[in-house]
Scaffold this active site. Structure first.
Site, mmCIF file in Angstrom:
data_model
loop_
_atom_site.group_PDB
_atom_site.id
_atom_site.type_symbol
_atom_site.label_atom_id
_atom_site.label_comp_id
_atom_site.label_asym_id
_atom_site.label_seq_id
_atom_site.Cartn_x
_atom_site.Cartn_y
_atom_site.Cartn_z
ATOM 1 C CG ASP A 56 3.776 2.367 5.389
ATOM 2 O OD1 ASP A 56 2.964 3.243 5.043
ATOM 3 O OD2 ASP A 56 4.162 2.227 6.561
ATOM 4 C CD GLU A 108 4.280 8.843 6.136
ATOM 5 O OE1 GLU A 108 3.576 7.842 5.878
ATOM 6 O OE2 GLU A 108 4.594 9.168 7.294
ATOM 7 C CG HIS A 156 0.667 6.513 4.406
ATOM 8 N ND1 HIS A 156 0.883 6.248 5.734
ATOM 9 C CD2 HIS A 156 -0.672 6.693 4.290
ATOM 10 C CE1 HIS A 156 -0.267 6.274 6.387
ATOM 11 N NE2 HIS A 156 -1.227 6.542 5.518
ATOM 12 C CG HIS A 174 -0.405 1.758 8.892
ATOM 13 N ND1 HIS A 174 0.032 0.931 7.874
ATOM 14 C CD2 HIS A 174 0.189 2.959 8.684
ATOM 15 C CE1 HIS A 174 0.863 1.605 7.089
ATOM 16 N NE2 HIS A 174 0.977 2.839 7.557
ATOM 17 N NE ARG A 226 2.151 1.222 11.847
ATOM 18 C CZ ARG A 226 2.445 2.366 11.209
ATOM 19 N NH1 ARG A 226 2.139 3.533 11.766
ATOM 20 N NH2 ARG A 226 3.021 2.343 10.019
#
Length: 265
Positions: free
Chosen positions: A162, A244, A247, A155, A110
């Site tokens: 994810d 999460e 994740h 990320h 990301r």
């Protein structure tokens, strides 16, 4: 004697302090590496080049995510990772394929500019168009305080992703239509937005405590599905973020202190 005692103590301290200081590992300061525009650094690969069997549904390259728009930095819907992370993910995939499942990634590397986009969106308290699905029980004003949005993301280091599990054969799901009625991400699987993922108890990016991997309210088949993913990823060298279920980060990530900002192309 008192003066001699003081001298001895000082001498001992002089010997001990350097040893103690040397035993404390230095922690590298976080670095944001922007580099030439559009340049993919050495060590990053497209996941499809390493393992084309892993399904990709890159949510931030489209509008079906908590912001409701394509996120800055996602110019193509493709998963980029560091090579060690991609190869480890492929190892996890091989084990799941033997059991009749495949991995599916929602997000991989990301760019920092995408994280900045998240931060700007979170500060705009008037934009709640996706609240009914992704954060129905959380006020947007609390997203920073509750830890759902932050100024840095693992990320951006390239070894966090994810991911979920899909039973084979993979069945196509309908596309999201911007403006369509939204259903809470923790609604029963048959009611919430369709996803070919096995039932994990919530949808992806559900800002709710039910998304905690081992939340005791998640039981039966939903809990078993989370543990199936967790076991496969941990055997391959990944660690889970407890808040999460989707994740995971490679434990031996190659860039633990570097946050990259090249676009996904």
């Amino acid at each position: 004697m008192p003066r001699l005692s003081v001298v001895l103590r000082a001498a001992v301290a002089a010997l001990v302090l350097p040893v103690a200081a040397a035993s404390v590992p230095a922690v590298a300061a976080p670095v944001t590496q922007r580099g030439p525009e559009g340049h993919r650094p050495p060590g990053f690969v497209a996941l499809a080049e390493v393992d084309p069997t892993i399904v990709q549904e890159m949510r931030y390259a489209g509008a079906h995510n908590f912001t409701g728009h394509r996120v800055d930095g996602y110019e193509r819907p493709r998963c980029l990772l560091t090579r060690p992370a991609a190869e480890a993910l492929s190892r996890a995939q091989r084990g799941l394929l033997r059991e009749g499942y495949t991995l599916k990634v929602y997000d991989c590397y990301r760019p920092q500019r995408a994280v900045d986009d998240f931060v700007a969106w979170a500060k705009d308290l008037g934009d709640v168009r996706m609240k009914a699905e992704f954060y129905p029980r959380v006020e947007k004003s609390r997203l920073f305080e509750d830890g759902y949005i932050a100024a840095k993301s693992g990320h951006s280091r390239g070894s966090t992703l994810d991911v979920t599990v899909v039973r084979l054969p993979v069945r196509p799901t309908r596309p999201y239509v911007p403006g369509e009625p939204l259903v809470p991400c923790f609604a029963p699987r048959a009611v919430r937005f369709p996803d070919d993922s096995v039932d994990m108890g919530t949808g992806f990016d559900c800002f709710d405590t039910l998304s905690h991997t081992l939340d005791p309210r998640v039981r039966g088949r939903q809990r078993a599905n989370r543990l199936l993913l967790k076991s496969a990823m941990e055997r391959a060298g990944f660690g889970n973020l407890p808040q999460e279920w989707w994740h995971y980060t490679l434990r031996d990530e190659p860039y633990p202190s570097t946050y990259f900002d090249f676009p996904v192309r």
